[in-house]
Design an enzyme around this catalytic site. Structure first.
Site, PDB file in Angstrom:
ATOM      1  N   ASP A   1       0.822  -1.215   0.000  1.00 12.65           N
ATOM      2  CA  ASP A   1       0.000   0.000   0.000  1.00 12.65           C
ATOM      3  C   ASP A   1       0.862   1.274   0.000  1.00 12.65           C
ATOM      4  O   ASP A   1       2.064   1.229   0.308  1.00 12.65           O
ATOM      5  CB  ASP A   1      -0.914  -0.026   1.239  1.00 12.65           C
ATOM      6  CG  ASP A   1      -2.256   0.637   0.991  1.00 12.65           C
ATOM      7  OD1 ASP A   1      -2.344   1.484   0.080  1.00 12.65           O
ATOM      8  OD2 ASP A   1      -3.216   0.321   1.710  1.00 12.65           O
TER       9      ASP A   1
ATOM     10  N   ASP B   1     -10.828   2.240  -3.250  1.00  9.56           N
ATOM     11  CA  ASP B   1     -11.426   1.998  -1.931  1.00  9.56           C
ATOM     12  C   ASP B   1     -12.943   2.091  -2.009  1.00  9.56           C
ATOM     13  O   ASP B   1     -13.632   1.754  -1.052  1.00  9.56           O
ATOM     14  CB  ASP B   1     -10.903   3.022  -0.913  1.00  9.56           C
ATOM     15  CG  ASP B   1      -9.547   2.605  -0.357  1.00  9.56           C
ATOM     16  OD1 ASP B   1      -9.168   1.427  -0.522  1.00  9.56           O
ATOM     17  OD2 ASP B   1      -8.864   3.467   0.234  1.00  9.56           O
TER      18      ASP B   1
END
Ligand code: GLA
Length: 731
Positions: free
Chosen positions: A477, A539
């Protein structure tokens, strides 16, 4: 194939030609990029239409053609061409005037070009050749090598540029695009993909204004949510199925720029490469600078044709991981199910339930290390939090394995929180400038990956964890933008550091499946795809929002790269309630997983999840390897549909969504695409059979449920090949 005929260089792909010529004055003049042309010396036909244009003094003309009016291969600014340049270099005299002239060429058989320190498309088992053209500016001692790769059976050209300082003094590159392509036609639109967190890569189409430009650039550190490093140019009539379209995709994860600009004569110049804003590279005597690689593609079959071209090359010739060519495990990720609030018991209970539903891999997301119970601390402290996970990562991974699932783990290695042992020990390791408190993003600083010791630390700390336990998957990430860059050109140095780290890790752990992520899809680019065959797309996991996000992501990037999860309803981002079937049907067109608290689901729901998982397993090879046909765009109305057809056309998955319910309306027929008109296909659920010709010319009438967000998924198999999977059971 590369043909040199007189003064003409001609790169011929399966259906394309890319042609330029060398003028007697030594200038590279572009001639054609598009549909395939025959083999001849085109140099005599170059530029007749330009000769009559009035520009600089005749003495400066290249064989009677003024460079400013011509269409060119890799133009400079400031001598006899005052348009926007492909590169700018400041020389020892303090000016940026330069003039590269043709010197020589070399054709490299069976080779694709590589780019030092950066990923590039590789040859694999395809037939390819590379042409290198050396240009030289005698007045300042600058050499530029233009590299072009063409594949016999693809419609793409790989371009990059290498600069070498052959003088005794320093010079400074101020801009260095990977490719510049001039089109002597005016009526082109540009399509580009801007966005933001949770609404990545929107499809935007706009004309290129006469005398103006459209710039699709980003200077936010990573390639970015705000703008993807991929653009298309297309004719006014081009649509999904028909018409000419040119794609430009940059294999790069840092600040990038794609600009389409129309000059005073209506020529359109497209440049793609590192964003010149904030860029600078000192070239000392003998130094070499490589630009990243730009992938140029062409199709006369609309956006769909271009996508299939891009998909083939990125699926087969970009990613260095063996996972690129393998079906991916169906995973469950605990992030939206627990966020930071979990312990070993909770994780094991989720894994147990997931196993019942046929899931294959458990991914433990953020919060397993240091003292991390919120996003305020511990990035950089890559050792397990024993309060949460008393058996450590090793113990947990083994217990998960005992439940019958493999185990994966989240990292965000490029960062450090101010509240971390790492930062306390190495405050100088973060990106910062003197006399200014560094900007925080999501409560974290960025580590300075231009430093070797920092890169070594990252490789070691990730390796230590990967070596201590049976970890088969890593989610990598990157959750903030880059600020406080300490010098011009810093972003490029950082990007090279990142590639070095990723390269070391994937070589050290060749069996691990890496998934890229950047606060959702904030670094969804071909550079990251070289190391991670799949990337977390957004997301925003709401099925309806995902229609657009996945649709436009798929224009450049294959479904094998698009991670898609089934999450809870109402959705945590948009708070929309959607049926489980809808969420699953949308996620099926990607690398599939779940991201919810499966322990809270009813037995009925678990039963459905089991069916979905089983169905997903039956189609995942098709989704990963098939040809994508987008049928209805969610940008254009109430419907979205797509179709994935196996290369041999024996199997197809058709997906459709009617976004809002309507009353008293008749569904229009949906015509399919990409099938064989000769084959008979059977619907694996209803058993009905149709000819491919019927499906593609007459179509089907979707039978949507009378609800909002209704979807269908149909599998069609060439007759005598129907499977028994009954997917409709959980409707
Ligand atoms: C980012 C990712 C999410 C999740 C969180 C964890 O936002 O996109 O999927 O991993 O970080 O902090």
């Amino acid at each position: 194939m590369i043909i040199k005929n007189g003064n003409t260089f001609h790169l011929q792909g399966r259906n394309i030609s890319y042609i330029f010529t060398v003028s007697d004055a030594g200038d590279l003049l572009h001639y054609h990029f598009g549909g395939k042309l025959g083999d001849k010396d085109y140099s005599a036909s170059v530029g007749n239409e330009f000769r009559k244009l009035i520009c600089f003094d005749g003495d400066n003309a290249l064989d009677g053609i003024y460079s400013e009016t011509a269409i060119r291969e890799y133009p400079e600014y400031g001598h006899t061409d005052l348009r926007s340049p492909a590169y700018t270099v400041e020389n020892k005299y303090g000016n940026t005037i330069t003039r590269l002239k043709y010197k020589d060429f070399v054709i490299k058989e069976n080779e694709t070009a590589s780019v030092a320190g950066m990923p590039s498309v590789y040859k694999g088992d395809k037939a390819a050749q590379t042409l290198e053209i050396t240009l030289f500016d005698e007045s300042i001692g600058l050499e530029a090598v233009l590299s072009y790769t063409v594949f016999d059976e693809q419609d793409v050209i790989l371009r990059s540029t290498r600069f070498v300082n052959k003088s005794d003094s320093d010079m400074t590159l101020e801009s260095a695009y990977s490719a510049s392509v001039d089109f002597d036609k005016r009526d082109l639109d540009i399509v580009y993909f801007p966005g933001a967190w949770c609404r990545e890569r929107e499809f935007v189409r706009t004309p290129i204004p006469f005398g103006g430009k459209v710039e699709a650039s980003n200077a936010r550190g990573g390639s970015g949510h705000a703008m993807n490093p991929f653009i298309m140019l297309c004719g006014k009539d081009t649509n999904e199925k028909h018409g000419e379209v040119y794609g430009f995709s940059l294999i790069y994860s840092g600040n990038h720029s794609s600009v389409a600009e129309c000059d005073q004569y209506g020529n359109i110049r497209v440049r793609q490469g590192i964003n010149p804003f904030g860029f600078e590279y000192k070239l000392a005597s003998g130094d070499v600078f490589y630009t990243p690689q730009s992938v140029l593609a062409y199709s006369s079959d609309g956006f769909g044709g271009l996508s299939r071209e891009m998909h083939d090359i990125y699926r087969e010739n970009l990613c260095l991981s063996k996972w690129a060519g393998k079906d991916r495990p169906i995973l469950i990720n605990n992030w939206e199910g627990t966020y930071f609030n979990f312990n070993e018991e909770k994780i094991l209970s989720m894994a147990k339930k997931a196993k019942e539903a046929g899931v294959e891999l458990f991914v433990l997301d953020d919060g397993w290390f240091g003292k991390r119970n919120s996003n305020k601390s511990s990035l950089g402290d890559w050792y397990v939090n024993k309060d949460k996970l008393p058996s450590g990562i090793e113990g947990l991974a083994k217990k998960i394995n005992d439940e019958g699932l493999s185990f994966g783990l989240w990292f965000e290695p490029e960062m450090a929180n101010p509240d971390s042992d790492l930062y306390r020990e190495h405050p100088d390791w973060i990106i910062s400038v003197p006399n200014l408190t560094p900007a925080l993003g999501r409560n974290q600083y960025m580590l300075d990956l231009s430093r070797d010791d920092v890169c070594d630390f990252i490789v070691k700390s990730v390796s230590d964890i990967l070596s201590c336990a049976p970890i088969v998957y890593v989610k990598w990430d990157y959750n903030r933008m880059m600020a406080d860059m300490p010098c011009k050109g810093y972003n490029h140095r950082y990007t090279l550091g990142l590639y070095k780290v990723l390269d070391a890790l994937i070589r050290k752990f060749p069996d691990v499946l890496f998934e890229g992520c950047a606060a959702g899809g904030g670094r969804f680019d071909a550079g990251m795809l070289a190391y991670s065959p799949q990337i977390w797309t957004s997301d925003n996991t709401d099925a309806i929002a995902r229609l657009k996000i996945q649709y436009s992501t798929s224009i450049c990037y294959p479904l094998s790269t698009i991670s898609a999860h089934v999450t809870e309803s109402p959705n945590h981002m948009v708070h929309r309630d959607t049926p489980l079937k809808t969420r699953a049907d949308v996620a099926l067109a990607g690398m599939f997983g779940y991201e919810l608290d499966i322990t809270k689901m009813t037995d009925d729901e678990i039963g459905s999840i089991k069916d979905i998982t089983e169905f997903c397993k039956s189609v995942r090879t098709l989704v990963r390897t098939g040809d994508l046909y987008r049928l209805q765009s969610p940008y254009e109305g109430n419907y979205c549909s797509w179709q994935i057809v196996s290369k041999d056309k024996s199997e197809a998955l058709v997906f459709g969504c009617r976004i809002l319910n309507t009353t008293n309306t008749k569904e229009s027929r949906l015509t399919l695409d990409g099938l064989s008109p000769e084959f008979e296909y059977t619907d694996t659920v209803t058993g009905e059979t149709y000819g491919g010709d019927e499906l593609m010319n007459r179509g089907i009438v979707p039978d949507y449920e009378e609800i909002d967000f209704a979807t269908f998924v149909k599998v069609l198999k060439k007759q005598n090949n129907a499977s028994e999977v009954n997917y409709e059971v959980f409707r």
